[in-house]
Design a protein around this motif. Structure first.
Motif, short mmCIF file in Angstrom:
data_model
loop_
_atom_site.label_atom_id
_atom_site.label_comp_id
_atom_site.label_asym_id
_atom_site.label_seq_id
_atom_site.Cartn_x
_atom_site.Cartn_y
_atom_site.Cartn_z
N UNK A 151 7.66 5.80 4.60
CA UNK A 151 7.99 4.98 5.77
C UNK A 151 6.83 4.94 6.75
N UNK A 152 6.06 6.02 6.83
CA UNK A 152 4.89 6.02 7.71
C UNK A 152 3.88 4.98 7.26
N UNK A 153 3.64 4.92 5.95
CA UNK A 153 2.73 3.91 5.41
C UNK A 153 3.25 2.51 5.69
N UNK A 154 4.56 2.32 5.50
CA UNK A 154 5.15 1.02 5.76
C UNK A 154 5.01 0.59 7.21
N UNK A 155 5.25 1.53 8.13
CA UNK A 155 5.14 1.21 9.56
C UNK A 155 3.71 0.89 9.95
N UNK A 156 2.76 1.67 9.41
CA UNK A 156 1.35 1.41 9.69
C UNK A 156 0.95 0.02 9.22
N UNK A 157 1.35 -0.32 7.99
CA UNK A 157 1.03 -1.64 7.45
C UNK A 157 1.69 -2.74 8.26
N UNK A 158 2.85 -2.48 8.82
CA UNK A 158 3.53 -3.47 9.64
C UNK A 158 2.87 -3.67 11.00
N UNK A 174 8.48 -6.60 10.40
CA UNK A 174 9.68 -6.18 9.67
C UNK A 174 9.54 -6.47 8.18
N UNK A 175 9.00 -7.64 7.86
CA UNK A 175 8.78 -8.00 6.46
C UNK A 175 7.74 -7.07 5.83
N UNK A 176 6.63 -6.85 6.53
CA UNK A 176 5.57 -5.99 5.99
C UNK A 176 6.05 -4.56 5.77
N UNK A 177 6.80 -4.03 6.74
CA UNK A 177 7.31 -2.66 6.62
C UNK A 177 8.25 -2.53 5.43
N UNK A 178 9.18 -3.47 5.32
CA UNK A 178 10.19 -3.37 4.26
C UNK A 178 9.57 -3.53 2.88
N UNK A 179 8.67 -4.49 2.72
CA UNK A 179 8.07 -4.73 1.42
C UNK A 179 7.13 -3.59 1.03
N UNK A 180 6.35 -3.08 1.99
CA UNK A 180 5.46 -1.97 1.70
C UNK A 180 6.24 -0.72 1.31
N UNK A 181 7.32 -0.44 2.05
CA UNK A 181 8.15 0.72 1.73
C UNK A 181 8.82 0.57 0.37
#
Length: 352
Positions: free
Chosen positions: A159-166, A114-121
């Motif tokens: 958001x796709x990039x964020x989810x992948x990174x998460x 959740x942290x990785x997705x939010x910060x990456x996005x």
């Protein structure tokens, strides 16, 4: 059985979260410490403010037709990412300290994802806004020429990039099969992943710096070939542009540099870096970026401030206000739009 004696398998996928914390020498105390109380006391109110501030931005963009343009759609998506960050931080804070020992590995990975997705996005949105500003100002347009379809595809990509990174750490880039690669900040994460993530954000920072620097040089160069009147307007534009650059890049550096340094320190030196002493404080500082973003990109807009006041007045009156007229007849006029398009080539203050 000690950690060193566990040799039945090359991987430790069946071990608990506590096992990896012990290996990383990151203690999970049974009692709350002063630092835990400080993080809880500062983090929860800050997360609440982040959520409210970004909800206000999203509501303003939705309710005011003047904001129905690509740049504001991106700002709305950035507000959504920052709102998600506030919720992710809340989940992290409520599952930290002594509560960490009660988490399963799946719950721990979800907490980190959740942290990785939010910060990456959030960072990806900053980059998208920089690209949009670069395209708009360089081509001397009032608004970006991106179609709604392209904007939607861009938002989906963010958001796709964020989810992948998460998902990357939980799926394959972790240290469950290589304890020597375990992080001390996030004991189930690979140190190499943390180095990659930190360098990726630094690269994003330099890309943004390059874009805004190009805008600055372009505006300054164009000002040399115009009349004195236009040069004065250009000079004011340069001043406003530099203010925006300073705020955007300054906020990024202040909020992210401590955390990036801690991640790099942990990735490069591991246990010898003692990075886990500072990681919680750096996390709170990084969270501030989700609050600073609405201030930089939204509160500098007079129309946005008016919309904020209107929305807040509606709440104060318990929803008893009439819908606000979002666009005047003059602004709806195609002729007025055409004039604004022409005048923008000489004055970009409203975009800076």
């Amino acid at each position: 059985m000690t950690i060193d004696n566990i040799t039945s398998s090359s991987c430790y996928s069946n071990q608990s979260v506590t096992f990896f914390y012990q290996h990383a020498n990151k203690a999970i105390g049974g009692n709350w410490t002063t630092r835990d109380y400080l993080v809880l006391g500062l983090g929860l109110p800050l997360s609440f403010i982040v959520v409210l501030a970004n909800l206000l931005v999203m509501a303003a963009i939705l309710m005011n037709r003047r904001f129905h343009f690509p740049i504001y759609y991106l700002l709305g998506n950035m507000a959504a990412a920052d709102l998600f960050a506030g919720l992710a931080y809340t989940n992290l804070i409520l599952n930290t300290g002594p509560w960490t020992a009660t988490l399963t590995k799946k719950q721990w990975y979800i907490r980190g994802a959740l942290i990785d997705i939010s910060l990456t996005a959030s960072v990806a949105n900053l980059l998208a806004v920089a690209v949009e500003r670069h395209q708009t100002i360089i081509t001397m347009q009032l608004h970006s020429t991106m179609t709604k379809r392209r904007v939607v595809l861009l938002i989906i990509s963010i958001w796709a990039v964020g989810i992948v990174m998460g998902l990357v750490p939980s799926l394959f880039w972790n240290c469950e099969c290589d304890l020597s690669d375990c992080s001390t900040v996030a004991p189930l994460y690979s140190r190499r992943f943390l180095i990659f993530w930190a360098l990726l954000n630094l690269l994003t920072f330099f890309v943004m710096l390059g874009m805004y620097s190009h805008i600055f040089c372009h505006v300054k160069r164009q000002g040399r070939h115009t009349s004195q009147h236009v040069s004065e307007a250009r000079q004011q534009t340069v001043i406003n542009l530099m203010k925006t650059i300073s705020m955007v890049l300054g906020a990024f550096v202040i909020c992210w540099t401590p955390g990036l340094i801690v991640l790099l320190l942990d990735g490069l030196q591991g246990k010898n870096g003692n990075a886990n002493k500072y990681e919680k404080y750096c996390l709170v500082i990084a969270e501030c970026n989700s609050l600073v973003n609405p201030i930089i990109y939204s509160l500098r807009d007079a129309e946005m401030r008016k919309t904020f006041k209107w929305i807040l007045c509606c709440f104060c009156r318990h929803g008893g206000c009439q819908p606000r007229e979002t666009l005047s007849t003059e602004m709806d006029s195609p002729l007025k739009e055409s004039r604004l398009q022409k005048s923008l080539s000489y004055n970009l203050q409203s975009l800076c």
